[in-house]
Write an enzyme that holds these catalytic residues in place. Sequence first.
Site, PDB file in Angstrom:
ATOM      1  N   CYS A   2       1.110  -1.489   0.200  1.00 29.80           N
ATOM      2  CA  CYS A   2      -0.225  -0.186  -0.036  1.00 29.80           C
ATOM      3  C   CYS A   2       1.179   1.382  -0.668  1.00 29.80           C
ATOM      4  O   CYS A   2       2.179   1.645   0.070  1.00 29.80           O
ATOM      5  CB  CYS A   2      -0.532  -0.264   1.138  1.00 29.80           C
ATOM      6  SG  CYS A   2      -1.683  -1.577   1.511  1.00 29.80           S
ATOM      7  N   ARG A  28       1.349   1.991  -5.840  1.00 26.23           N
ATOM      8  CA  ARG A  28       1.847   0.879  -4.801  1.00 26.23           C
ATOM      9  C   ARG A  28       0.307   0.379  -4.459  1.00 26.23           C
ATOM     10  O   ARG A  28       0.257  -0.964  -3.456  1.00 26.23           O
ATOM     11  CB  ARG A  28       2.273   1.880  -3.748  1.00 26.23           C
ATOM     12  CG  ARG A  28       3.345   2.200  -3.863  1.00 26.23           C
ATOM     13  CD  ARG A  28       4.059   3.247  -2.850  1.00 26.23           C
ATOM     14  NE  ARG A  28       3.704   2.160  -1.800  1.00 26.23           N
ATOM     15  CZ  ARG A  28       5.141   0.962  -1.402  1.00 26.23           C
ATOM     16  NH1 ARG A  28       5.820   1.361  -2.281  1.00 26.23           N
ATOM     17  NH2 ARG A  28       5.688   0.987  -0.768  1.00 26.23           N
ATOM     18  N   TRP A  75      -3.547  -1.348  -1.284  1.00 27.05           N
ATOM     19  CA  TRP A  75      -3.948  -2.731  -1.979  1.00 27.05           C
ATOM     20  C   TRP A  75      -4.048  -3.413  -0.995  1.00 27.05           C
ATOM     21  O   TRP A  75      -3.560  -4.570  -0.024  1.00 27.05           O
ATOM     22  CB  TRP A  75      -2.992  -3.360  -2.233  1.00 27.05           C
ATOM     23  CG  TRP A  75      -1.966  -4.469  -3.567  1.00 27.05           C
ATOM     24  CD1 TRP A  75      -2.177  -5.782  -2.865  1.00 27.05           C
ATOM     25  CD2 TRP A  75      -2.796  -4.418  -4.642  1.00 27.05           C
ATOM     26  NE1 TRP A  75      -2.363  -6.264  -4.059  1.00 27.05           N
ATOM     27  CE2 TRP A  75      -2.412  -6.039  -5.420  1.00 27.05           C
ATOM     28  CE3 TRP A  75      -2.984  -3.291  -5.728  1.00 27.05           C
ATOM     29  CZ2 TRP A  75      -2.652  -5.953  -6.463  1.00 27.05           C
ATOM     30  CZ3 TRP A  75      -2.886  -3.670  -7.397  1.00 27.05           C
ATOM     31  CH2 TRP A  75      -2.589  -5.520  -7.799  1.00 27.05           C
ATOM     32  N   ASN A 103       1.349   0.426   6.436  1.00 32.18           N
ATOM     33  CA  ASN A 103       1.677  -0.953   4.912  1.00 32.18           C
ATOM     34  C   ASN A 103       2.299  -2.071   4.813  1.00 32.18           C
ATOM     35  O   ASN A 103       2.877  -1.231   6.023  1.00 32.18           O
ATOM     36  CB  ASN A 103       2.098  -0.137   4.179  1.00 32.18           C
ATOM     37  CG  ASN A 103       2.780  -0.665   3.027  1.00 32.18           C
ATOM     38  OD1 ASN A 103       2.452  -1.541   2.431  1.00 32.18           O
ATOM     39  ND2 ASN A 103       3.909  -0.380   2.535  1.00 32.18           N
ATOM     40  N   GLY A 104       1.419  -3.025   4.938  1.00 29.39           N
ATOM     41  CA  GLY A 104       2.303  -4.090   5.751  1.00 29.39           C
ATOM     42  C   GLY A 104       1.319  -5.221   6.058  1.00 29.39           C
ATOM     43  O   GLY A 104       0.540  -5.580   5.888  1.00 29.39           O
ATOM     44  N   GLU A 490       9.264 -21.248 -17.905  1.00 25.64           N
ATOM     45  CA  GLU A 490       8.956 -19.675 -17.581  1.00 25.64           C
ATOM     46  C   GLU A 490      10.219 -18.855 -17.986  1.00 25.64           C
ATOM     47  O   GLU A 490       9.879 -17.877 -18.441  1.00 25.64           O
ATOM     48  CB  GLU A 490       8.813 -19.860 -16.000  1.00 25.64           C
ATOM     49  CG  GLU A 490       8.954 -18.382 -15.494  1.00 25.64           C
ATOM     50  CD  GLU A 490       7.392 -17.288 -16.336  1.00 25.64           C
ATOM     51  OE1 GLU A 490       6.790 -17.605 -16.308  1.00 25.64           O
ATOM     52  OE2 GLU A 490       7.889 -15.677 -16.028  1.00 25.64           O
ATOM     53  N   LYS A 494       9.053 -15.536 -20.423  1.00 23.99           N
ATOM     54  CA  LYS A 494      10.333 -14.189 -20.456  1.00 23.99           C
ATOM     55  C   LYS A 494      11.202 -13.769 -21.275  1.00 23.99           C
ATOM     56  O   LYS A 494      10.589 -12.788 -22.153  1.00 23.99           O
ATOM     57  CB  LYS A 494      11.205 -14.115 -19.097  1.00 23.99           C
ATOM     58  CG  LYS A 494       9.936 -14.212 -17.547  1.00 23.99           C
ATOM     59  CD  LYS A 494       9.460 -13.065 -17.336  1.00 23.99           C
ATOM     60  CE  LYS A 494       7.889 -13.290 -17.528  1.00 23.99           C
ATOM     61  NZ  LYS A 494       7.316 -14.150 -17.071  1.00 23.99           N
ATOM     62  N   GLU A 497       8.715 -12.866 -24.411  1.00 26.48           N
ATOM     63  CA  GLU A 497       7.586 -11.969 -24.634  1.00 26.48           C
ATOM     64  C   GLU A 497       8.500 -10.534 -23.961  1.00 26.48           C
ATOM     65  O   GLU A 497       8.237  -8.867 -24.603  1.00 26.48           O
ATOM     66  CB  GLU A 497       6.430 -12.010 -22.891  1.00 26.48           C
ATOM     67  CG  GLU A 497       7.124 -11.639 -22.027  1.00 26.48           C
ATOM     68  CD  GLU A 497       6.018 -12.212 -20.870  1.00 26.48           C
ATOM     69  OE1 GLU A 497       4.688 -11.608 -20.920  1.00 26.48           O
ATOM     70  OE2 GLU A 497       6.703 -12.601 -19.624  1.00 26.48           O
ATOM     71  N   HIS A 513      13.493 -36.075 -29.229  1.00 25.95           N
ATOM     72  CA  HIS A 513      11.744 -37.289 -30.283  1.00 25.95           C
ATOM     73  C   HIS A 513      12.371 -35.952 -30.812  1.00 25.95           C
ATOM     74  O   HIS A 513      10.639 -35.655 -31.441  1.00 25.95           O
ATOM     75  CB  HIS A 513      11.241 -37.491 -29.132  1.00 25.95           C
ATOM     76  CG  HIS A 513      11.431 -38.529 -28.474  1.00 25.95           C
ATOM     77  ND1 HIS A 513      11.411 -39.821 -28.640  1.00 25.95           N
ATOM     78  CD2 HIS A 513      12.010 -38.635 -26.536  1.00 25.95           C
ATOM     79  CE1 HIS A 513      11.460 -40.238 -28.122  1.00 25.95           C
ATOM     80  NE2 HIS A 513      12.431 -39.745 -26.580  1.00 25.95           N
ATOM     81  N   LYS A 613      -0.686  -6.170 -19.589  1.00 21.68           N
ATOM     82  CA  LYS A 613      -0.704  -6.894 -18.413  1.00 21.68           C
ATOM     83  C   LYS A 613      -2.130  -7.721 -17.944  1.00 21.68           C
ATOM     84  O   LYS A 613      -1.327  -9.341 -16.978  1.00 21.68           O
ATOM     85  CB  LYS A 613      -0.933  -6.000 -16.833  1.00 21.68           C
ATOM     86  CG  LYS A 613      -0.927  -6.685 -15.669  1.00 21.68           C
ATOM     87  CD  LYS A 613       0.665  -6.995 -15.735  1.00 21.68           C
ATOM     88  CE  LYS A 613       1.338  -7.681 -14.028  1.00 21.68           C
ATOM     89  NZ  LYS A 613       2.575  -8.713 -14.508  1.00 21.68           N
TER      90      LYS A 613
HETATM   91  C1  AGP Z   1       3.264 -13.445 -17.918  1.00 20.82           C
HETATM   92  O1  AGP Z   1       4.789 -11.959 -17.845  1.00 20.82           O
HETATM   93  C2  AGP Z   1       2.303 -12.943 -18.919  1.00 20.82           C
HETATM   94  N1  AGP Z   1       2.081 -11.558 -18.517  1.00 20.82           N
HETATM   95  C3  AGP Z   1       0.926 -13.451 -19.318  1.00 20.82           C
HETATM   96  O2  AGP Z   1       1.774 -14.603 -19.943  1.00 20.82           O
HETATM   97  C4  AGP Z   1       0.401 -13.814 -17.891  1.00 20.82           C
HETATM   98  O3  AGP Z   1       1.037 -14.199 -16.884  1.00 20.82           O
HETATM   99  C5  AGP Z   1      -0.988 -14.502 -18.009  1.00 20.82           C
HETATM  100  O4  AGP Z   1      -1.376 -13.451 -18.559  1.00 20.82           O
HETATM  101  C6  AGP Z   1      -1.486 -15.025 -16.927  1.00 20.82           C
HETATM  102  O5  AGP Z   1      -1.938 -13.125 -15.919  1.00 20.82           O
HETATM  103  P1  AGP Z   1      -3.048 -14.530 -14.403  1.00 20.82           P
HETATM  104  O6  AGP Z   1      -2.371 -14.311 -13.757  1.00 20.82           O
HETATM  105  O7  AGP Z   1      -3.453 -12.439 -14.206  1.00 20.82           O
HETATM  106  O8  AGP Z   1      -4.163 -14.551 -15.049  1.00 20.82           O
END
Ligand code: AGP
Length: 618
Positions: A2, A28, A75, A103-104, A490, A494, A497, A513, A613
């Site tokens: 927060c 925040r 938050w 905040n915490g 993962e 990264k 993207e 394979h 996002k």
């Molecule tokens: C991850 O870096 C991406 N931003 C994307 O794959 C994200 O993880 C995915 O859209 C799921 O989002 P969520 O966890 O908010 O459901």
Amino acid sequence: MCGIFGCIMKDGKVAPTIHAALKRLEYRGYDSVGEATIDDGKLYVKKDTGKIDEVHERCNLDDLPGRIGIGHTRWATHGAPFQVNAHPHFGCSDPPRIAVVHNGIIENFAELRKELEDAGHLFRSKTDTEVIPHLIEEMLNSRQFAATVNIDSEFINATIAAIGRLQGSYALAIVSTMDPGRIVCARNESPLVLGIADDALYFASDVTAFLPLTNKVIFVENGEFVVLGEDLLEIRRLADGNPISRKTKLVDWSPGMAEKQGYPHFMLKEIHEQPRCLRNTLRLQNKYLGLLPTFLDRAREVIMVACGTSYHACLAASYMFSKLSFLATYPVIASEFAEQHGKSVNIDSTILAVSQSGETADTLSAVETARQRAATILGLTNVVGSTLTRISRVYIGQQSGPEIGVAATKTFTSQLSVLSQLAIQLAKRRGKISQEEIDLLEEKIENIPDIVEGIIETQEEKMRALARKYKTKQSFFFLGRGISYATALEGSLKLMEIAYIPSLAFPAGESKHGPISLITQGFPVIFVCPPDETRRTVVGNIMEMKARGASIIAICEEDDEDIKKLVDDYVEIKRGIPGVLSPIPYVVPLQLFAYYMAIERGCDPDMPRNLAKSVTVK
Ligand code: AGP
């Protein structure tokens, strides 16, 4: 996470200054906002749910009298975003005499709340923060003062005594009509910084809040409290009340940089925030850590649904639940759920939906499909009050704070920490692994934040150098076996993207394979190879790739000399991390690699093209 702010001015109205400062802290947390000021011995408060502009539109946050006040932008971690849960919080007295912003996470709030309720205190909210004003009142009523603080104010002495009862993380500020000219602040883990101007004194969660007003700052350290008043700024140690003298610093950040606390991008700031976020996940309420495993234990089948990074967390969790709890779980990409399980999911199914935003359309759609067939819905999310929290039978918050960077980093490792704790709780319940193994896992999970902190400190420069070395490569393989396959996925996501580099992640055993046909001289292959049960076969996979000319980067344990001498480059992770916990530390170098590859290639890590996002469309 927060945002808190407050100030005491020589003259003028403080409310507009608080409002403007909270706007600068909105990144925040933004599910509710509130302010409290004191004027002529009275406390004035405005607070409500919603973003700051919405609340201001409804309540006019500038219209509060007085030269002294505090504010908060929230938050939610404990208690959904309802008006009653917005800060500031008060004690029992009516009209209120004490206002607190925080905040915490107060770890022992449940015990404190019970103690105070037994003493007759009536609580309004579901928050952990509300125990603080009631505790101060209780200290005043029972005249329990901090023996070590001989400040000429019963209110301040009672406040310090109350803070001494708190366990957990806090940056908090308290005002009271009992001492109307002063603000008491205190810090443990959550950030707190003071701003010094000629005509006012400020405190805030970070410099962003008051940077346009002053760049003279004093950073408050853990275990310290501050008393602010007109021409009064005292820093003291909470433990013994001893005064502390600390020089002011001049901050030369731009407001934009201040929001990133000096980091060039939110993504790098959030990678660096992971140790603190991981510590926060170790403060989950036992109630929820107990409740979810109860549902999982009883389930006839457990399907985990998620997208992207959250799906990778589910995949890792499937190994945790299997190895620790002997529970078979099925991680399913949410957009495929209806096709794969739409007909078979039923009343005996339990769905664990994982979503940082709690709003991802594919995940919510999968949940709805399951709900229509009477399945039990459990949720893991970062946003309390999100749709997922409203449609889940039980949910658990991962308490990572807002993640501004489009690429998920701190929220991924926080999800893994929560999921591993659930797997351990379930293992305890099912008695499938020895108490000795459980004790070791619980000890190691407590160490994970420090281990991640050490990786960031010691390996960041190496990852920057590797990004420079490999920046011209046009594609990558990311390989791992067992739970490390999730880590590899993962790392690959990264890199794709945010650096826009095509990369492929698959189980290392799958190389022969098909995919190995892509290997040519110098083709970069990144192996995630912790010293778990898969290590021996991974060495064989490394040899296969090496024999065909691949350039190999290994993320391996610091003592693993055999792997280190086999590969072209390696990144060392502290020894002794159990395989089932390895994705948390082992992913950090891959996050840094992707970030620095993006920088090397002139990409914007915070705003990658074509991405959002939270993907709220199917
Ligand atoms: C991850 O870096 C991406 N931003 C994307 O794959 C994200 O993880 C995915 O859209 C799921 O989002 P969520 O966890 O908010 O459901």
